[in-house]
Enzyme design. Structure first.
Site, PDB file in Angstrom:
ATOM      1  N   PHE A   1      -0.090   0.034  -5.100  1.00 15.85           N
ATOM      2  CA  PHE A   1       0.653  -1.172  -4.732  1.00 15.85           C
ATOM      3  C   PHE A   1      -0.333  -2.315  -4.602  1.00 15.85           C
ATOM      4  O   PHE A   1      -1.301  -2.217  -3.846  1.00 15.85           O
ATOM      5  CB  PHE A   1       1.409  -0.971  -3.412  1.00 15.85           C
ATOM      6  CG  PHE A   1       2.258  -2.156  -3.038  1.00 15.85           C
ATOM      7  CD1 PHE A   1       3.426  -2.438  -3.736  1.00 15.85           C
ATOM      8  CD2 PHE A   1       1.889  -3.002  -1.999  1.00 15.85           C
ATOM      9  CE1 PHE A   1       4.207  -3.539  -3.395  1.00 15.85           C
ATOM     10  CE2 PHE A   1       2.668  -4.101  -1.660  1.00 15.85           C
ATOM     11  CZ  PHE A   1       3.827  -4.368  -2.359  1.00 15.85           C
TER      12      PHE A   1
ATOM     13  N   ASP B   1      -8.740  -3.203  -4.100  1.00  7.74           N
ATOM     14  CA  ASP B   1      -7.713  -3.847  -3.287  1.00  7.74           C
ATOM     15  C   ASP B   1      -7.826  -3.291  -1.868  1.00  7.74           C
ATOM     16  O   ASP B   1      -7.385  -2.183  -1.580  1.00  7.74           O
ATOM     17  CB  ASP B   1      -6.337  -3.551  -3.893  1.00  7.74           C
ATOM     18  CG  ASP B   1      -5.207  -4.219  -3.121  1.00  7.74           C
ATOM     19  OD1 ASP B   1      -5.415  -4.584  -1.937  1.00  7.74           O
ATOM     20  OD2 ASP B   1      -4.104  -4.355  -3.691  1.00  7.74           O
TER      21      ASP B   1
ATOM     22  N   LYS C   1      -3.711  -8.556   4.848  1.00 10.35           N
ATOM     23  CA  LYS C   1      -3.085  -8.013   6.063  1.00 10.35           C
ATOM     24  C   LYS C   1      -3.856  -8.197   7.378  1.00 10.35           C
ATOM     25  O   LYS C   1      -3.566  -9.108   8.130  1.00 10.35           O
ATOM     26  CB  LYS C   1      -2.716  -6.558   5.818  1.00 10.35           C
ATOM     27  CG  LYS C   1      -1.591  -6.429   4.768  1.00 10.35           C
ATOM     28  CD  LYS C   1      -0.963  -5.068   4.771  1.00 10.35           C
ATOM     29  CE  LYS C   1       0.311  -5.023   3.945  1.00 10.35           C
ATOM     30  NZ  LYS C   1       0.124  -4.758   2.521  1.00 10.35           N
TER      31      LYS C   1
END
Ligand SMILES: *Cc1c(COP(=O)(O)O)cnc(C)c1O
Length: 404
Positions: free
Chosen positions: A145, A230, A259
């Site tokens: 993702f 990532d 995040k």
């Protein structure tokens, strides 16, 4: 609005949500309307209290109402909220310098943006720009993702901005995550970059075998491809290190963060190392809000609190205790616990994670049904051992409730 004796503030907000917001997320289940929090505790609009073990999907790294974070945001908001990128301001420079220091990479350069998917976009454009059109392929992992935007660039109305990046559409070659041989075979002379999460978050906190990132580094070097890591979910202390890839002692070409970086404020970064530091030259990329002073001040506060309060160690220590506490619960529904630091998934024998999360919420714990058969925990990095123990102590009743 009509009201009955049993009509709660949550019900009211849920109904208004359904009428006013796009149905992008359905109605969040279970419907919990959060009002305010302190530390790892948060209460809803009807006064119920929860222990927050999901931290806004790994973003609320300092928990709720953290005095240093609140003060940094308030101070910056009182001085200067926004500049755009026509002007310099100190917070963005400080933050980029700080990230570079934490990475031990004095030659790295940082691009600041607002969300994980934007950091991915920057990385995709950087890779296209660095590698040219002769390498149209990106290798990515099954279950990966990296964000939800499909690339706004094809719609950009200025050819000078749009044309250097055609053809649009990224040609992706997928490999099974963690399979070294498959990765080595997939990375060829047509490959611009390999995109990998050091630990796959949305797949359910899945770690690759040890050595996988080193093998990826070697495969990229052999084929002339860029290694893009990532770290949007895995970075900023989540695994007990500043960056998860540091466990393998490698240096990527590009790394993305978001995040946990802002402690809940929207901010993201795309870091270019070595030759990748200087690829996105003027005219190739940009963002109005990228490097926003308030978001940068929040990120700086997050980084300094993590360092000052030893939260990397805390994540390692309390994360291990939490995993152990869950493992000690013997129940036929639980098949295992995986993950590292304060980032765990409890795996289930049946696809009932939503039921388990609903039962957990009834018992006063917020957790996340990341996969049908896996429950994710990504609590604030300030979680204490006592708070972790509350959850494992409550787990047998939660599982009984979910099964009933
Ligand atoms: C959440 C996530 C993203 C996307 O971040 P957004 O801020 O939701 O756009 C990208 N990559 C990973 C690994 C993520 O976990």
């Amino acid at each position: 609005m009509t009201s009955t004796a049993t009509h709660t503030a949550t019900d009211g907000l849920r109904a208004r949500f359904g009428r006013a917001l796009m149905p992008t997320y359905g109605t969040p289940a279970p419907p919990i309307a959060l009002a305010a929090g302190q530390g790892c505790r948060i209460r809803d609009v009807d006064g119920r209290s929860y222990l927050d073990l999901i931290g806004g999907l790994s973003a609320s790294s300092l928990g709720h109402g953290h005095p240093d974070l609140a003060a940094a945001i308030a101070r910056q908001a009182g001085e200067l909220v926004h500049t755009s990128n026509q002007f310099l301001h100190e917070r963005e420079v400080e933050l980029a310098e700080r990230l570079r220091d934490l990475l031990g990479a004095p030659d790295a350069r940082v691009y600041l943006c607002n969300s994980g998917t934007e950091a991915t976009e920057a990385a995709v454009k950087l890779a296209r720009r660095a590698q040219g059109r002769d390498r149209p392929v990106v290798v990515a992992a099954e279950g990966a993702f990296h964000g939800r935007t499909m690339g706004a660039l094809p719609m950009a109305g200025v050819p000078a901005i749009r044309e250097p990046f055609t053809p649009f559409g990224v040609d992706v070659r997928f490999v099974p995550f963690g399979d070294v041989a498959a990765l080595a075979a997939a990375v060829r002379d047509d490959t611009a970059a390999v995109f990998l999460e050091p630990v796959q978050g949305e797949a359910g906190v899945v770690s690759p075998p040890e050595g996988y990132l080193r093998a990826a580094r070697e495969a990229c070097d052999a084929a002339g491809a860029l290694l893009v890591l990532d770290e949007v979910q895995s970075g900023i202390g989540r695994t007990g290190r500043w960056f998860a890839h540091q466990a393998e002692g490698i240096v990527p070409d590009v790394m993305t963060l978001s995040k946990g970086l802002g402690g809940g404020m929207p901010i993201a970064a795309c870091v270019g190392f070595g030759a990748c530091a200087g690829i996105l030259v003027p005219g190739t990329h940009g963002s109005t809000f990228g490097g926003n002073p308030v978001a940068c001040a929040a990120a700086l506060a997050v980084l300094s609190v993590i360092e000052r309060d030893g939260l990397l160690d805390n994540a390692t220590r309390v994360g291990a205790a939490l995993a152990e506490g869950i493992r000690a619960v013997e129940h036929p529904l639980i098949t295992g616990v995986r993950g590292r630091g304060l980032w765990l998934a409890t795996t289930l024998a049946e696809p009932v994670s939503v039921k388990v999360c609903e039962a957990a919420a009834r018992a006063g714990f917020l957790v996340n049904p990341v996969r049908p058969d896996a429950v994710r925990l990504a609590p604030p990095l300030i979680l204490t051992a006592a708070e972790a123990a509350e959850f494992s102590a409550a787990l047998p009743d939660i599982l009984a409730d979910a099964a009933g």
